[in-house]
Scaffold this active site. Sequence first.
Site, short mmCIF file in Angstrom:
data_model
loop_
_atom_site.label_atom_id
_atom_site.label_comp_id
_atom_site.label_asym_id
_atom_site.label_seq_id
_atom_site.Cartn_x
_atom_site.Cartn_y
_atom_site.Cartn_z
N HIS A 192 4.80 9.25 6.74
CA HIS A 192 6.05 8.66 7.50
C HIS A 192 7.32 8.61 6.55
CE1 HIS A 192 4.78 5.09 4.76
NE2 HIS A 192 5.76 4.59 5.25
N ASP A 231 -2.08 7.22 -2.81
CA ASP A 231 -1.53 6.58 -1.65
C ASP A 231 -0.15 6.98 -1.61
OD1 ASP A 231 -1.99 4.55 0.16
OD2 ASP A 231 -0.83 3.23 -1.10
N HIS A 234 4.31 10.83 -0.28
CA HIS A 234 5.52 10.31 -0.26
C HIS A 234 6.54 10.72 -1.31
CE1 HIS A 234 3.50 8.08 2.79
NE2 HIS A 234 3.19 6.83 2.30
N LYS A 245 11.71 8.54 7.42
CA LYS A 245 12.72 7.55 7.11
C LYS A 245 13.99 8.32 6.93
CE LYS A 245 9.47 4.83 4.12
NZ LYS A 245 9.78 3.28 4.50
N ASP A 285 -17.67 7.60 22.49
CA ASP A 285 -17.61 8.15 21.06
C ASP A 285 -17.26 9.48 20.86
OD1 ASP A 285 -18.84 9.30 18.81
OD2 ASP A 285 -20.61 7.87 18.82
N LYS A 340 -2.25 10.59 7.40
CA LYS A 340 -2.39 10.89 5.85
C LYS A 340 -3.62 9.85 6.02
CE LYS A 340 -1.08 7.63 2.90
NZ LYS A 340 -0.60 6.45 2.30
N LYS A 399 1.93 -1.39 -7.36
CA LYS A 399 1.78 -2.80 -6.65
C LYS A 399 2.02 -3.86 -7.71
CE LYS A 399 0.45 -0.84 -2.62
NZ LYS A 399 0.90 -0.48 -1.44
C1 BG6 Z 1 1.78 3.83 2.73
C2 BG6 Z 1 0.83 3.33 1.66
O1 BG6 Z 1 1.56 5.01 3.09
O2 BG6 Z 1 3.01 3.60 2.24
C3 BG6 Z 1 1.16 1.76 1.35
O3 BG6 Z 1 -0.44 3.26 2.11
C4 BG6 Z 1 2.31 1.64 0.94
O4 BG6 Z 1 0.27 1.40 0.37
C5 BG6 Z 1 3.37 2.14 2.06
O5 BG6 Z 1 2.79 0.18 0.70
C6 BG6 Z 1 4.83 2.17 1.62
O6 BG6 Z 1 5.60 2.49 3.18
P1 BG6 Z 1 6.87 1.67 3.38
O7 BG6 Z 1 7.43 2.43 4.45
O8 BG6 Z 1 6.40 0.38 3.65
O9 BG6 Z 1 7.98 1.62 2.19
#
Ligand code: BG6
Length: 505
Positions: free
Chosen positions: A178, A235, A240, A182, A91, A148, A326
Site C-alpha cells: 500500500h 512488516d 514498504h 501513497k 469454504d 502482503k 513502534k
Molecule cells: C502496515 C504494517 O503494512 O503498514 C503496520 O503492517 C504499519 O504495522 C503500517 O503500521 C503503516 O502504514 P501507514 O500507511 O499507516 O503508514
Amino acid sequence: MEPPRAGEVLVLFGITGDLAKKMIIPALYRLVRRGELTVPVIGVALTDWDDDRLRAHLADCVRAASGRSGGEVDEEALERLQRSTSLVAGDYTDPAVFTRLADAITEHAGPTAFAVHYLAVPPALFGTVADGLAGVGLHTRSRLVVEKPFGRDLASARALQALLAKHYPEDRIFRVDHFLGKEPVEDLLVLRFANTLLEPLWDRQWIDRFEVTMAEDFDVADRGSFYDAVGTVRDVVQNHLLQVLAYLLMDAPLSDAADDQRDAKARLLRAVRRLDPAEVVRGRYDGYLDTPGVASGSTTETFVAATFHVDDWRWAGVPVHLRAGKALPDTVLDVVAVLRPPPRALFSGGHAAVQPDRVRLRLQPRAGITITLLAKQPGQGDIPTEIPLSVDFREVLGPVHAPYERIFGDALAGDPAHFARMDTIEQAWRIVEPILDPGIAPQPYARGSWGPEAAERLPGPAGWVTLPPAWTEAPAPRDTAGGTSATGPAGTGAARPATEGALTR
Ligand code: BG6
C-alpha cells in the site's frame, strides 16, 4: 503483449474480514461516491449472510470509517454500494464455491466478464483460491490481486509465486504494497525527475549519506499474534521501505510506463548489498512481551536500524541509514539527504558547528520538502547560520487520495505501476535475509525513545540529523490509515487514531 482488460466485476475474497472492514469497504464506498466504481462487487466469505445482513455490514464499516474521520456519510452513495454488492458464501477448499461464484459473475456481469479477484485472505489460502478459480475456468479472464505479506523469506515467496503462476501470468498478478499507493511516495519520482534542481546533486559526488526514518508512536496493541510472527523487518522494511528506497535512489526510468518504472526499481535493488548483521541494531520496546498474542520467549523485533550499501556507479560509498519501529516518539516517514560539506570552510566562527546542508523529503504525516541552507547571520562577521526553506504540499496543492482508493482504481483499470513485481520482491528478500530470525533477543528500549542506544550512533558519532524546528512545531494531522495485512491490518490498535478521510496528506 495485449493491453490489460478493465475489470467488469470486482470479487472480494474475505469481505467479512478485518482488512475489508477497516480499509477496503470504506475505500470502495469513496470510489462509488466519486463515481469511479461502477462495476458489481461480489464478496466471498465463509460466513453466510442474507442480503440484509450484508447491507448492514457495509453500512457499519462505512459509518465507522466516516465517524473516525469526522466526515458525513453520503447515504445515496452508500445505497449504491449496497445495491451493487452481493455475497457468495462457503469454504474456499470446496470447489462448489467457485461454481457458485462463476454463476454469480454471469448473473451480475455477464458470461464473459473480466473479473478482478482481490484476495484479502491469509496468504496460506492464495494458492487454494487460485486453484479454485482455475477449476471453473475463471483464471482465463481475470486478474489476481494479493495482499502482503508475499512470503516469509525468499524461498517461501518463490513457492507462493509458483502456486499462483500455475494459473496466472505475471502481468495478471498484482501484489499489493500500500506504500506504492501513497501519493507522497510516488511523488519522490516526480520531485526527482520532473525537476533539474535535485538530480544533479543526487549522486556520490554531492551526497554524503541518506537517513530514512519510519517511526510510529503507537505499539502493536491488539495485533500481537500477527506482529510476533512477523517483526519490523518483515512488516515494513522488506516491502514498504525497500520500495521507498528504490524510488529514492533508482536511475531515471525510460518512461513513465509501469514496466519501465519497475525495471528501474529492480535494477537498483539488484545493486543493494545483503545486509550485514554487524551494521544492524534490533530493538524491542519495554513491555512488548506482555502483549496478548506474543509468545513467551519471543525474539521478535519491534525496531530495527540498519545501514544499506548500494554497489553501483552512482551510489558507491554513500551509506543509507534506515530506522523503523513502534512505540517511538513520533509518527513520521521521511528521508534526509545529507550533502557533503564544501571543499573548504571559508567562514570561520560557527561553520564547523552547524550541520551540513540537507534535503528533507517528508512523506507523512504531512508531505513536503525542506532544504536546509546556510546564510549569513545578521551582524558583524560572516557567520553561517541555518535557514530552512520549507513547503507543505497540502497547503499548496490540496489533499490527495488515500492508498486503497488508488489500489482499487488501478487494479480495476489494470495498471500495474503501483503494485510490486516479483523480481523486486525477490530482491528485497535477498537483501534482508541475513537479519531474519537471528534467534536472539533484541536490545531493549524505553517506549517513546528512538530505540536502543546503539541505534543512535549508527550513522556515526554525531547520530541522526535533527529535525528542523519548522517540522517539529507544526501541528501534524495524520495520514490516511493504510496498514495492510490480511492477517493483521494496521490501525486496529487503540493507541492509533485512525483517520480515513477521502482525501488526505
Ligand atoms: C502496515 C504494517 O503494512 O503498514 C503496520 O503492517 C504499519 O504495522 C503500517 O503500521 C503503516 O502504514 P501507514 O500507511 O499507516 O503508514
